[in-house]
Design a protein around this motif. Structure first.
Motif, short mmCIF file in Angstrom:
data_model
loop_
_atom_site.label_atom_id
_atom_site.label_comp_id
_atom_site.label_asym_id
_atom_site.label_seq_id
_atom_site.Cartn_x
_atom_site.Cartn_y
_atom_site.Cartn_z
N GLN A 1 10.79 8.37 1.05
CA GLN A 1 11.29 9.60 1.66
C GLN A 1 12.51 9.34 2.53
O GLN A 1 13.45 10.14 2.55
N VAL A 2 12.51 8.23 3.24
CA VAL A 2 13.68 7.87 4.04
C VAL A 2 14.90 7.69 3.14
O VAL A 2 16.00 8.18 3.44
N ALA A 3 14.71 6.99 2.03
CA ALA A 3 15.82 6.76 1.10
C ALA A 3 16.33 8.09 0.54
O ALA A 3 17.55 8.30 0.40
N LYS A 4 15.41 8.98 0.22
CA LYS A 4 15.79 10.28 -0.35
C LYS A 4 16.63 11.09 0.64
O LYS A 4 17.62 11.73 0.27
N VAL A 5 16.26 11.05 1.92
CA VAL A 5 16.95 11.86 2.93
C VAL A 5 18.26 11.22 3.38
O VAL A 5 19.26 11.91 3.58
N THR A 6 18.26 9.90 3.55
CA THR A 6 19.41 9.24 4.17
C THR A 6 20.40 8.65 3.17
O THR A 6 21.54 8.35 3.53
N GLY A 7 19.97 8.44 1.94
CA GLY A 7 20.82 7.77 0.96
C GLY A 7 20.70 6.27 1.00
O GLY A 7 21.42 5.57 0.27
N ALA A 8 19.81 5.74 1.83
CA ALA A 8 19.58 4.30 1.84
C ALA A 8 18.95 3.88 0.51
O ALA A 8 18.36 4.69 -0.21
N LYS A 9 19.07 2.61 0.20
CA LYS A 9 18.59 2.08 -1.08
C LYS A 9 17.35 1.22 -0.86
O LYS A 9 17.29 0.42 0.07
N LEU A 10 16.35 1.41 -1.72
CA LEU A 10 15.16 0.57 -1.70
C LEU A 10 15.41 -0.67 -2.54
O LEU A 10 15.84 -0.58 -3.70
N VAL A 11 15.14 -1.83 -1.95
CA VAL A 11 15.28 -3.11 -2.65
C VAL A 11 13.92 -3.80 -2.62
O VAL A 11 13.25 -3.82 -1.58
N TYR A 12 13.52 -4.37 -3.76
CA TYR A 12 12.19 -4.95 -3.85
C TYR A 12 12.24 -6.47 -4.01
O TYR A 12 13.02 -7.01 -4.81
N MET A 13 11.40 -7.14 -3.25
CA MET A 13 11.26 -8.58 -3.36
C MET A 13 10.61 -8.94 -4.69
O MET A 13 9.70 -8.26 -5.14
N PRO A 14 11.03 -10.03 -5.31
CA PRO A 14 10.32 -10.47 -6.52
C PRO A 14 8.98 -11.11 -6.14
O PRO A 14 8.84 -11.71 -5.08
N LEU A 15 8.01 -10.95 -7.01
CA LEU A 15 6.70 -11.58 -6.84
C LEU A 15 6.55 -12.70 -7.85
O LEU A 15 6.99 -12.57 -9.01
N GLU A 16 5.92 -13.78 -7.43
CA GLU A 16 5.60 -14.86 -8.35
C GLU A 16 4.46 -14.44 -9.28
O GLU A 16 3.87 -13.38 -9.13
N HIS B 1 0.86 -1.18 0.00
CA HIS B 1 0.00 0.00 0.00
C HIS B 1 0.89 1.23 0.00
O HIS B 1 1.98 1.23 0.56
N HIS B 2 0.44 2.29 -0.65
CA HIS B 2 1.26 3.50 -0.72
C HIS B 2 1.71 3.98 0.66
O HIS B 2 2.78 4.58 0.80
N ALA B 3 0.88 3.74 1.68
CA ALA B 3 1.23 4.18 3.04
C ALA B 3 2.43 3.44 3.59
O ALA B 3 3.06 3.91 4.55
N ASN B 4 2.75 2.27 3.02
CA ASN B 4 3.93 1.53 3.45
C ASN B 4 4.98 1.50 2.35
O ASN B 4 5.84 0.63 2.32
N LEU B 5 4.89 2.47 1.44
CA LEU B 5 5.86 2.60 0.37
C LEU B 5 6.46 4.01 0.34
O LEU B 5 7.68 4.19 0.40
N ILE B 6 5.58 5.01 0.28
CA ILE B 6 6.06 6.39 0.15
C ILE B 6 6.91 6.82 1.35
O ILE B 6 7.93 7.50 1.16
N PRO B 7 6.57 6.47 2.60
CA PRO B 7 7.46 6.86 3.71
C PRO B 7 8.89 6.35 3.52
O PRO B 7 9.86 7.04 3.87
N TRP B 8 9.03 5.16 2.95
CA TRP B 8 10.37 4.59 2.76
C TRP B 8 11.07 5.24 1.59
O TRP B 8 12.32 5.36 1.59
#
Length: 405
Positions: free
Chosen positions: A128-143, A119-126
């Protein structure tokens, strides 16, 4: 006859000259009389602010508000009541974790592991975290059926993984994700897991100690409670190490002209006048669900989901999304050559309420190759007759669009 439907007064009405069939509980659930009465009783009998006064109404309101916290603690089996924070909803809860925990603990080179079905509520906050901290978003593959295989996720959880953010149950597909297994994997590398429980806590027993999650967010309005009230569960040592994100009111301990200190948990995260009526209503909702029994709620919802998948297969041109098993509370579909918004509009003319759109999951829609889908979602007040009406409504939808083409 469904033994619980009688408790929900809103269901006994006509919409567009048809008996209402409410199949949108994943968006918000309906409320039983007992919840409505408890919220009304607060406003009619002991409306007062909490914690701040010693008069009778204030004491009664405080007891009810804090009593609701104890009910939540018991409901999700938290160790301590101090681990239960009242918020405005699951979205607020997840943003607190992102702002107060992740913004401090993440840095460039760290990784945050997510599902693309969030859900966007559990995506967009992260984001923003990545944008501010430089952390990287990694996505799980879906079947192909949008489920997660641990064998494919395990190599993605490394010493760089600081946070796993995952929904327990998909709001689009009803799929149940392997939260306990993910928690074990991320803890082995020193990371934490934060879970969106908005669709799981209402439909099944959720034991935060058994799952060993670090944070869990959920909303009252999806579990027969009022709108505007949510919960953030967090492990005590993590919450103690976090700073509040709102300041003022009851979260204050000591203030001088230059500095201030905060109250202890849970109140340091509950600035200002709290959501008193909402918490009392949530407590009443928990009383109602526990009287029914969460094992029975889950069994009922699983049975309805399976029945819906079976009955809807009789409709020519219907396409389902998500797995045909191990899902709960929702069936998502499209009809060939008919936009889901048109499907929902025709169903509404028949008194049937379903959801149509991207369901706050645009990345998932793109993975599914759709701009939108229709979703029928169920709860304890639904029964097989509601699904039978849905099938008839979809047949009428097909007939209507065939007649105008």
């Amino acid at each position: 006859m469904n033994p619980w439907k009688k408790d929900f007064p809103i269901l006994f009405q006509q919409v567009n000259e048809h008996d209402l069939v409410y199949l949108d509980s994943a968006a918000t659930s309906q409320k039983p009389n007992s919840v409505i009465e408890q919220v009304a009783a607060y406003y009619q009998g002991y409306n007062s602010n909490v914690h701040r006064g010693v008069h009778t109404l204030g004491t009664k309101a405080t007891d009810a508000y804090e009593g609701a916290r104890d009910k939540v603690r018991d409901f999700i089996h938290a160790k301590k009541r101090e681990e239960i924070i009242f918020t405005r909803g699951a979205t607020t809860s997840m943003n607190i974790v992102a702002r107060s925990y992740a913004m401090v603990h993440c840095k460039a080179g760290d990784e945050i592991l997510l599902s693309p079905a969030e859900h966007h509520a559990n995506l967009i906050p992260w984001q923003q975290v990545a944008k501010v901290t430089g952390a990287k978003l990694v996505y799980m593959p879906l079947e192909s059926d949008s489920t997660i295989l641990l064998e494919k996720v395990r190599p993605l959880i490394t010493n760089k993984t600081k946070i796993v953010a995952i929904q327990h149950v998909s709001n689009v597909l009803g799929t149940i994700n392997p939260v306990a297994e993910l928690a074990k994997l991320v803890h082995e590398v020193g990371g934490i897991i934060t879970v969106d429980g908005a669709q799981s806590v209402p439909h099944m027993k959720v034991d935060v100690q058994e799952l060993d999650v670090d944070f869990l967010s959920f909303s009252g309005h999806k579990m027969v409670g009022p709108t505007g009230i949510g919960v953030l569960y967090g492990k005590e040592h993590l919450l103690n190490d976090m700073e509040p994100v709102e300041f003022g009111g009851e979260m204050i301990d000591h203030v001088d002209l230059e500095t201030a200190t905060w109250k202890e948990l849970p109140w340091k995260f509950e600035g200002g006048t709290p959501i008193i009526a909402g918490a009392i209503g949530l407590g009443a909702a928990i009383d109602y669900l526990q009287a029914v029994g969460m094992d029975q709620v889950e069994a009922h919802d699983r049975k309805l989901t399976a029945y819906a998948l079976n009955q809807l297969q009789s409709i020519e041109g219907i396409r389902f999304f998500g797995p045909l098993e191990n899902r709960i509370g929702a069936v998502t579909f499209n009809l060939d050559n008919i936009h889901p918004h048109d499907v929902a509009t025709v169903l509404d003319a028949e008194g049937i309420a379903v959801r149509a759109g991207h369901h706050c999951c645009q990345p998932l829609m793109r993975l599914l190759g759709e701009t939108a889908t229709a979703r029928a979602s169920f709860y304890l007040y639904n029964d097989e007759s509601d699904i039978d009406q849905l099938v008839k409504g979809l047949q009428k939808t097909k007939e209507y669009f065939m007649s105008i083409t």
